[in-house]
Design a protein around this motif. Structure first.
Motif, PDB file in Angstrom:
ATOM      1  N   ARG A 129       0.818  -1.208   0.000  1.00 34.98           N
ATOM      2  CA  ARG A 129       0.000   0.000   0.000  1.00 34.98           C
ATOM      3  C   ARG A 129       0.858   1.267   0.000  1.00 34.98           C
ATOM      4  O   ARG A 129       0.586   2.200  -0.743  1.00 34.98           O
ATOM      5  N   ARG A 130       1.877   1.273   0.801  1.00 33.04           N
ATOM      6  CA  ARG A 130       2.709   2.484   0.886  1.00 33.04           C
ATOM      7  C   ARG A 130       3.453   2.736  -0.428  1.00 33.04           C
ATOM      8  O   ARG A 130       3.567   3.876  -0.862  1.00 33.04           O
ATOM      9  N   ILE A 131       3.946   1.678  -1.054  1.00 30.53           N
ATOM     10  CA  ILE A 131       4.638   1.839  -2.344  1.00 30.53           C
ATOM     11  C   ILE A 131       3.653   2.321  -3.405  1.00 30.53           C
ATOM     12  O   ILE A 131       3.951   3.237  -4.182  1.00 30.53           O
ATOM     13  N   ILE A 132       2.468   1.741  -3.440  1.00 32.39           N
ATOM     14  CA  ILE A 132       1.471   2.113  -4.449  1.00 32.39           C
ATOM     15  C   ILE A 132       1.011   3.549  -4.252  1.00 32.39           C
ATOM     16  O   ILE A 132       0.881   4.317  -5.220  1.00 32.39           O
ATOM     17  N   GLU A 133       0.781   3.961  -3.021  1.00 28.61           N
ATOM     18  CA  GLU A 133       0.265   5.313  -2.764  1.00 28.61           C
ATOM     19  C   GLU A 133       1.337   6.389  -2.822  1.00 28.61           C
ATOM     20  O   GLU A 133       1.072   7.490  -3.301  1.00 28.61           O
ATOM     21  N   GLU A 134       2.537   6.100  -2.364  1.00 29.89           N
ATOM     22  CA  GLU A 134       3.558   7.138  -2.259  1.00 29.89           C
ATOM     23  C   GLU A 134       4.554   7.153  -3.404  1.00 29.89           C
ATOM     24  O   GLU A 134       5.172   8.182  -3.664  1.00 29.89           O
ATOM     25  N   VAL A 135       4.725   6.029  -4.080  1.00 32.55           N
ATOM     26  CA  VAL A 135       5.706   5.998  -5.176  1.00 32.55           C
ATOM     27  C   VAL A 135       4.984   6.072  -6.511  1.00 32.55           C
ATOM     28  O   VAL A 135       5.115   7.062  -7.235  1.00 32.55           O
ATOM     29  N   HIS A 136       4.221   5.032  -6.859  1.00 29.94           N
ATOM     30  CA  HIS A 136       3.504   5.041  -8.135  1.00 29.94           C
ATOM     31  C   HIS A 136       2.443   3.945  -8.127  1.00 29.94           C
ATOM     32  O   HIS A 136       2.710   2.831  -7.679  1.00 29.94           O
ATOM     33  N   PRO A 137       1.261   4.244  -8.681  1.00 28.89           N
ATOM     34  CA  PRO A 137       0.186   3.241  -8.714  1.00 28.89           C
ATOM     35  C   PRO A 137       0.490   2.033  -9.612  1.00 28.89           C
ATOM     36  O   PRO A 137      -0.140   0.986  -9.469  1.00 28.89           O
ATOM     37  N   ALA A 138       1.447   2.161 -10.511  1.00 28.11           N
ATOM     38  CA  ALA A 138       1.773   1.044 -11.399  1.00 28.11           C
ATOM     39  C   ALA A 138       2.362  -0.143 -10.636  1.00 28.11           C
ATOM     40  O   ALA A 138       2.321  -1.279 -11.133  1.00 28.11           O
ATOM     41  N   TYR A 139       2.874   0.086  -9.442  1.00 26.78           N
ATOM     42  CA  TYR A 139       3.389  -1.019  -8.636  1.00 26.78           C
ATOM     43  C   TYR A 139       2.275  -1.964  -8.195  1.00 26.78           C
ATOM     44  O   TYR A 139       2.551  -3.074  -7.745  1.00 26.78           O
ATOM     45  N   SER A 140       1.027  -1.520  -8.313  1.00 29.70           N
ATOM     46  CA  SER A 140      -0.079  -2.418  -7.970  1.00 29.70           C
ATOM     47  C   SER A 140      -0.099  -3.639  -8.881  1.00 29.70           C
ATOM     48  O   SER A 140      -0.460  -4.734  -8.452  1.00 29.70           O
ATOM     49  N   LEU A 141       0.315  -3.482 -10.144  1.00 28.02           N
ATOM     50  CA  LEU A 141       0.401  -4.617 -11.056  1.00 28.02           C
ATOM     51  C   LEU A 141       1.456  -5.612 -10.575  1.00 28.02           C
ATOM     52  O   LEU A 141       1.221  -6.830 -10.570  1.00 28.02           O
ATOM     53  N   PHE A 142       2.613  -5.094 -10.162  1.00 32.96           N
ATOM     54  CA  PHE A 142       3.659  -5.975  -9.643  1.00 32.96           C
ATOM     55  C   PHE A 142       3.152  -6.745  -8.427  1.00 32.96           C
ATOM     56  O   PHE A 142       3.304  -7.966  -8.341  1.00 32.96           O
ATOM     57  N   TYR A 143       2.569  -6.023  -7.472  1.00 39.11           N
ATOM     58  CA  TYR A 143       2.104  -6.681  -6.248  1.00 39.11           C
ATOM     59  C   TYR A 143       0.969  -7.664  -6.530  1.00 39.11           C
ATOM     60  O   TYR A 143       0.899  -8.721  -5.916  1.00 39.11           O
ATOM     61  N   PHE A 144       0.096  -7.317  -7.448  1.00 39.54           N
ATOM     62  CA  PHE A 144      -0.975  -8.241  -7.804  1.00 39.54           C
ATOM     63  C   PHE A 144      -0.403  -9.546  -8.344  1.00 39.54           C
ATOM     64  O   PHE A 144      -0.776 -10.638  -7.913  1.00 39.54           O
ATOM     65  N   LEU A 145       0.509  -9.441  -9.307  1.00 37.82           N
ATOM     66  CA  LEU A 145       1.094 -10.631  -9.911  1.00 37.82           C
ATOM     67  C   LEU A 145       1.917 -11.425  -8.897  1.00 37.82           C
ATOM     68  O   LEU A 145       1.826 -12.655  -8.823  1.00 37.82           O
ATOM     69  N   TYR A 146       2.715 -10.730  -8.096  1.00 42.77           N
ATOM     70  CA  TYR A 146       3.573 -11.424  -7.133  1.00 42.77           C
ATOM     71  C   TYR A 146       2.736 -12.141  -6.072  1.00 42.77           C
ATOM     72  O   TYR A 146       2.981 -13.304  -5.759  1.00 42.77           O
ATOM     73  N   VAL A 147       1.756 -11.434  -5.534  1.00 43.56           N
ATOM     74  CA  VAL A 147       0.934 -12.048  -4.488  1.00 43.56           C
ATOM     75  C   VAL A 147       0.127 -13.202  -5.056  1.00 43.56           C
ATOM     76  O   VAL A 147       0.013 -14.259  -4.430  1.00 43.56           O
ATOM     77  N   TYR A 148      -0.412 -13.037  -6.229  1.00 45.49           N
ATOM     78  CA  TYR A 148      -1.216 -14.106  -6.813  1.00 45.49           C
ATOM     79  C   TYR A 148      -0.360 -15.316  -7.174  1.00 45.49           C
ATOM     80  O   TYR A 148      -0.688 -16.447  -6.820  1.00 45.49           O
ATOM     81  N   ILE A 149       0.744 -15.087  -7.889  1.00 43.21           N
ATOM     82  CA  ILE A 149       1.554 -16.201  -8.387  1.00 43.21           C
ATOM     83  C   ILE A 149       2.391 -16.831  -7.275  1.00 43.21           C
ATOM     84  O   ILE A 149       2.396 -18.054  -7.109  1.00 43.21           O
ATOM     85  N   VAL A 150       3.087 -16.029  -6.510  1.00 42.42           N
ATOM     86  CA  VAL A 150       4.031 -16.585  -5.529  1.00 42.42           C
ATOM     87  C   VAL A 150       3.368 -16.835  -4.184  1.00 42.42           C
ATOM     88  O   VAL A 150       3.406 -17.943  -3.654  1.00 42.42           O
ATOM     89  N   VAL A 151       2.773 -15.790  -3.627  1.00 42.47           N
ATOM     90  CA  VAL A 151       2.239 -15.914  -2.277  1.00 42.47           C
ATOM     91  C   VAL A 151       1.052 -16.869  -2.238  1.00 42.47           C
ATOM     92  O   VAL A 151       0.932 -17.695  -1.337  1.00 42.47           O
ATOM     93  N   PHE A 152       0.181 -16.775  -3.209  1.00 47.21           N
ATOM     94  CA  PHE A 152      -1.008 -17.621  -3.172  1.00 47.21           C
ATOM     95  C   PHE A 152      -0.775 -18.973  -3.837  1.00 47.21           C
ATOM     96  O   PHE A 152      -0.866 -20.017  -3.201  1.00 47.21           O
ATOM     97  N   VAL A 153      -0.443 -18.982  -5.116  1.00 54.37           N
ATOM     98  CA  VAL A 153      -0.378 -20.230  -5.880  1.00 54.37           C
ATOM     99  C   VAL A 153       0.822 -21.082  -5.479  1.00 54.37           C
ATOM    100  O   VAL A 153       0.672 -22.267  -5.141  1.00 54.37           O
ATOM    101  N   ALA A 154       2.024 -20.514  -5.514  1.00 57.18           N
ATOM    102  CA  ALA A 154       3.229 -21.316  -5.267  1.00 57.18           C
ATOM    103  C   ALA A 154       3.278 -21.844  -3.837  1.00 57.18           C
ATOM    104  O   ALA A 154       3.641 -23.005  -3.624  1.00 57.18           O
ATOM    105  N   THR A 155       2.911 -21.025  -2.866  1.00 59.63           N
ATOM    106  CA  THR A 155       2.947 -21.528  -1.488  1.00 59.63           C
ATOM    107  C   THR A 155       1.867 -22.580  -1.245  1.00 59.63           C
ATOM    108  O   THR A 155       2.065 -23.497  -0.454  1.00 59.63           O
ATOM    109  N   ARG A 156       0.753 -22.499  -1.934  1.00 53.06           N
ATOM    110  CA  ARG A 156      -0.277 -23.541  -1.790  1.00 53.06           C
ATOM    111  C   ARG A 156       0.194 -24.857  -2.425  1.00 53.06           C
ATOM    112  O   ARG A 156      -0.081 -25.934  -1.904  1.00 53.06           O
ATOM    113  N   ILE A 157       0.910 -24.752  -3.526  1.00 57.74           N
ATOM    114  CA  ILE A 157       1.442 -25.960  -4.155  1.00 57.74           C
ATOM    115  C   ILE A 157       2.487 -26.601  -3.250  1.00 57.74           C
ATOM    116  O   ILE A 157       2.497 -27.816  -3.060  1.00 57.74           O
TER     117      ILE A 157
END
Length: 161
Positions: A129-157
């Motif tokens: 949230r702090r990176i997205i709000e204070e640096v640039h909103p485009a980082y939301s794409l990075f966090y979305f992909l990272y959280v979905y692919i790594v945090v959610f999918v890979a750790t569940r596997i």
């Protein structure tokens, strides 16, 4: 019973007079292995034995899964460290924001530790949230992909192994 009696009544007094207790230690080791063999036959330890066997069989795949997660974390930390460098050195940005970004992503180790925490602790919104709000909103794409692919999918596997 025979080994214990021999150890207590014959070998212990003999070892105290001779000084060499290697034979006594070997007998104790033999007695311990017999106890383990006896414990293997108990029905109450069957679940524990199965759990240990599963852990031994899955060690290789767990190791490779952790290596893959480490590679994802390294890629993400390098990307974040490099892309946030320009924000940190730009003096027109807010000093407290620059200090926070530098403390979290300022070098490779800080960035890797932040990404490690982001991956395994569940506190990724605190960093995102702090990176997205204070640096640039485009980082939301990075966090979305990272959280979905790594945090959610890979750790569940990995957890399913």
């Amino acid at each position: 019973v025979v080994i214990t009696s021999l150890e207590v009544f014959v070998l212990t007094p003999l070892a105290s007079s001779i000084g060499n207790v290697a034979v006594v230690r070997l007998l104790r080791l033999a007695k311990l292995t017999r106890a383990f063999k006896a414990a293997r036959t108990f029905k109450t330890f069957e679940g524990l034995r199965a759990l240990i066997e599963v852990m031994c069989f899955s060690f290789g795949s767990t190791l490779w899964s952790l290596i893959i997660l480490l590679i994802f974390q390294l890629m993400a930390s390098i990307f974040m460290c490099q892309s946030l460098h320009f924000f940190v050195v730009d003096s027109s940005n807010d000093l407290s924001s620059r200090a926070w970004v530098n403390s979290m992503y300022g070098d490779g180790w800080k960035s890797l530790w932040t990404i490690f925490e982001l991956t395994f602790s569940g506190c990724w919104p605190n960093y995102a949230r702090r990176i997205i709000e204070e640096v640039h909103p485009a980082y939301s794409l990075f966090y979305f992909l990272y959280v979905y692919i790594v945090v959610f999918v890979a750790t569940r596997i990995v957890a399913a192994l």
